[in-house]
Design a protein around this motif. Structure first.
Motif, PDB file in Angstrom:
ATOM      1  N   ARG A 229     -20.746  28.085 -13.550  1.00 25.20           N
ATOM      2  CA  ARG A 229     -19.438  28.482 -14.374  1.00 25.20           C
ATOM      3  C   ARG A 229     -19.465  27.442 -15.652  1.00 25.20           C
ATOM      4  N   LEU A 230     -18.655  28.426 -16.585  1.00 28.67           N
ATOM      5  CA  LEU A 230     -18.286  27.410 -17.707  1.00 28.67           C
ATOM      6  C   LEU A 230     -16.705  26.971 -17.425  1.00 28.67           C
ATOM      7  N   GLU A 231     -16.413  25.804 -16.998  1.00 29.68           N
ATOM      8  CA  GLU A 231     -15.298  25.396 -16.660  1.00 29.68           C
ATOM      9  C   GLU A 231     -15.222  23.979 -16.887  1.00 29.68           C
ATOM     10  N   TRP A 232     -14.381  23.073 -17.295  1.00 27.36           N
ATOM     11  CA  TRP A 232     -14.334  21.756 -17.273  1.00 27.36           C
ATOM     12  C   TRP A 232     -14.981  20.948 -16.049  1.00 27.36           C
ATOM     13  N   ARG A 233     -14.616  21.068 -15.095  1.00 24.35           N
ATOM     14  CA  ARG A 233     -14.872  20.454 -14.007  1.00 24.35           C
ATOM     15  C   ARG A 233     -16.485  20.504 -13.546  1.00 24.35           C
ATOM     16  N   LYS A 234     -17.156  21.299 -14.450  1.00 23.79           N
ATOM     17  CA  LYS A 234     -18.542  21.394 -14.333  1.00 23.79           C
ATOM     18  C   LYS A 234     -19.247  20.260 -15.077  1.00 23.79           C
ATOM     19  N   GLY A 235     -18.716  19.611 -15.890  1.00 27.99           N
ATOM     20  CA  GLY A 235     -19.047  18.591 -16.525  1.00 27.99           C
ATOM     21  C   GLY A 235     -20.254  18.944 -17.850  1.00 27.99           C
ATOM     22  N   ILE A 236     -20.010  19.884 -18.161  1.00 32.54           N
ATOM     23  CA  ILE A 236     -20.912  20.393 -19.253  1.00 32.54           C
ATOM     24  C   ILE A 236     -21.035  19.547 -20.662  1.00 32.54           C
ATOM     25  N   GLY A 237     -19.594  18.997 -20.889  1.00 29.57           N
ATOM     26  CA  GLY A 237     -19.495  18.025 -21.925  1.00 29.57           C
ATOM     27  C   GLY A 237     -20.051  17.097 -21.745  1.00 29.57           C
ATOM     28  N   THR A 238     -20.007  16.404 -20.596  1.00 26.84           N
ATOM     29  CA  THR A 238     -20.828  15.256 -20.199  1.00 26.84           C
ATOM     30  C   THR A 238     -22.301  15.520 -20.614  1.00 26.84           C
ATOM     31  N   LEU A 239     -22.869  16.722 -20.274  1.00 25.45           N
ATOM     32  CA  LEU A 239     -24.149  16.762 -20.607  1.00 25.45           C
ATOM     33  C   LEU A 239     -24.430  16.892 -21.914  1.00 25.45           C
ATOM     34  N   ILE A 240     -23.667  17.635 -22.695  1.00 24.81           N
ATOM     35  CA  ILE A 240     -23.773  17.622 -24.100  1.00 24.81           C
ATOM     36  C   ILE A 240     -23.611  16.239 -24.732  1.00 24.81           C
ATOM     37  N   SER A 241     -22.793  15.381 -24.351  1.00 23.35           N
ATOM     38  CA  SER A 241     -22.976  13.930 -24.980  1.00 23.35           C
ATOM     39  C   SER A 241     -24.075  13.218 -24.425  1.00 23.35           C
ATOM     40  N   ALA A 242     -24.769  13.598 -23.260  1.00 21.34           N
ATOM     41  CA  ALA A 242     -25.895  13.095 -22.925  1.00 21.34           C
ATOM     42  C   ALA A 242     -27.040  13.350 -23.888  1.00 21.34           C
ATOM     43  N   ALA A 243     -26.892  14.630 -24.340  1.00 23.08           N
ATOM     44  CA  ALA A 243     -28.146  15.038 -25.223  1.00 23.08           C
ATOM     45  C   ALA A 243     -28.093  14.197 -26.516  1.00 23.08           C
ATOM     46  N   ARG A 244     -26.991  13.563 -27.201  1.00 15.34           N
ATOM     47  CA  ARG A 244     -27.025  12.883 -28.243  1.00 15.34           C
ATOM     48  C   ARG A 244     -27.886  11.744 -27.842  1.00 15.34           C
ATOM     49  N   LEU A 245     -27.572  11.018 -26.726  1.00 16.79           N
ATOM     50  CA  LEU A 245     -28.449   9.930 -26.370  1.00 16.79           C
ATOM     51  C   LEU A 245     -29.771  10.368 -26.333  1.00 16.79           C
ATOM     52  N   LEU A 246     -30.090  11.351 -25.531  1.00  8.42           N
ATOM     53  CA  LEU A 246     -31.464  11.797 -25.031  1.00  8.42           C
ATOM     54  C   LEU A 246     -32.154  12.024 -26.188  1.00  8.42           C
ATOM     55  N   LYS A 247     -31.544  12.567 -27.240  1.00  8.43           N
ATOM     56  CA  LYS A 247     -32.721  13.089 -28.240  1.00  8.43           C
ATOM     57  C   LYS A 247     -33.071  12.049 -29.151  1.00  8.43           C
ATOM     58  N   GLU A 248     -32.856  10.766 -28.919  1.00  5.21           N
ATOM     59  CA  GLU A 248     -33.231   9.560 -29.619  1.00  5.21           C
ATOM     60  C   GLU A 248     -34.418   9.144 -28.852  1.00  5.21           C
ATOM     61  N   VAL A 249     -34.913   9.675 -27.566  1.00  6.78           N
ATOM     62  CA  VAL A 249     -35.821   9.154 -26.696  1.00  6.78           C
ATOM     63  C   VAL A 249     -36.644   9.978 -26.046  1.00  6.78           C
ATOM     64  N   ILE A 250     -36.269  11.427 -25.995  1.00 15.03           N
ATOM     65  CA  ILE A 250     -37.223  12.482 -25.629  1.00 15.03           C
ATOM     66  C   ILE A 250     -37.406  13.477 -26.723  1.00 15.03           C
ATOM     67  N   PRO A 251     -38.741  13.481 -27.304  1.00 13.06           N
ATOM     68  CA  PRO A 251     -38.828  14.499 -27.997  1.00 13.06           C
ATOM     69  C   PRO A 251     -38.716  15.773 -27.772  1.00 13.06           C
ATOM     70  N   HIS A 252     -38.058  16.668 -28.616  1.00 18.02           N
ATOM     71  CA  HIS A 252     -37.933  18.162 -28.415  1.00 18.02           C
ATOM     72  C   HIS A 252     -37.178  18.307 -27.095  1.00 18.02           C
ATOM     73  N   VAL A 253     -36.269  17.554 -26.845  1.00 16.46           N
ATOM     74  CA  VAL A 253     -35.252  17.764 -25.770  1.00 16.46           C
ATOM     75  C   VAL A 253     -34.351  19.106 -26.176  1.00 16.46           C
ATOM     76  N   LYS A 254     -33.905  19.737 -25.359  1.00 14.46           N
ATOM     77  CA  LYS A 254     -33.298  20.861 -25.433  1.00 14.46           C
ATOM     78  C   LYS A 254     -32.141  21.187 -24.204  1.00 14.46           C
ATOM     79  N   VAL A 255     -31.127  21.653 -24.563  1.00 10.06           N
ATOM     80  CA  VAL A 255     -30.182  21.940 -23.205  1.00 10.06           C
ATOM     81  C   VAL A 255     -29.953  23.221 -23.265  1.00 10.06           C
ATOM     82  N   LEU A 256     -30.197  23.971 -21.894  1.00  9.25           N
ATOM     83  CA  LEU A 256     -30.224  25.329 -21.879  1.00  9.25           C
ATOM     84  C   LEU A 256     -28.900  25.355 -20.816  1.00  9.25           C
ATOM     85  N   ILE A 257     -27.989  26.176 -21.405  1.00 10.73           N
ATOM     86  CA  ILE A 257     -26.764  26.403 -20.344  1.00 10.73           C
ATOM     87  C   ILE A 257     -26.685  27.665 -19.946  1.00 10.73           C
ATOM     88  N   VAL A 258     -26.895  28.092 -18.618  1.00 12.92           N
ATOM     89  CA  VAL A 258     -26.893  29.336 -18.192  1.00 12.92           C
ATOM     90  C   VAL A 258     -25.648  29.762 -17.127  1.00 12.92           C
TER      91      VAL A 258
END
Length: 169
Positions: free
Chosen positions: A61-90
């Motif tokens: 579900r899309l709700e604050w307690r699911k921590g999706i914002g944290t995942l999005i912030s992590a993507a900023r860090l991961l894009k520097e070390v994982i080529p072609h990283v993508k986040v798919l939110i279903v």
């Protein structure tokens, strides 16, 4: 009253006064005939996902307690070390005539977060998916991410395990 976990049973008693004798704990499960590993190249082709992408999958579900914002912030860090990283939110009723107002508001908040983190090009919101199509997404992913702040019993983790993909939770 049926509860998925002992912790939920205790909460039902504590917060709502439900008698413990009237609460049965029946843990959730998944159909392992449906959630099983499928060839990544085939599932990515069906879902039109690039084969070179490293896909971090969120399902829920899309709700604050699911921590999706944290995942999005992590993507900023991961894009520097994982080529072609993508986040798919279903998840979330975001499109069409059955669009949900609360889901839409959370979607807008998360889009803003992705822009602030400068990862809007890495994050894709799929919206709600029929349960029968979910196994395709698990098999197409490289890692299932479950960044929730709280889960009484996360069926998504069981679905990922049955699909035999790595899980970060």
């Amino acid at each position: 009253i049926i509860s998925l976990a002992e912790t939920e049973k205790r909460d039902l008693n504590l917060f709502y006064g439900a008698p413990l004798k009237k609460i049965a704990v029946i843990p959730g499960g998944v159909d392992i005939r449906q959630f099983l590993p499928k060839p990544k190249s085939r599932t990515r082709s069906i879902l039109r996902l690039p084969k070179e992408d490293f896909i971090l999958l969120f399902v829920g579900r899309l709700e604050w307690r699911k921590g999706i914002g944290t995942l999005i912030s992590a993507a900023r860090l991961l894009k520097e070390v994982i080529p072609h990283v993508k986040v798919l939110i279903v998840g979330g009723r975001l499109f069409g005539s059955k669009k949900n107002k609360d889901d839409w508001n959370e979607y807008q908040r998360l889009l803003k977060r992705a822009r602030e983190e400068e990862v809007e090009d890495l994050v894709r919101f799929v919206g709600r998916v029929d349960h029968g199509r979910l196994p395709l997404f698990y098999s197409a992913a490289d890692i299932l991410i479950v960044p929730s702040y709280y889960e009484s019993f996360g069926l998504v983790v069981l679905e990922g395990m049955a699909s035999q993909i790595p899980i970060v939770a």
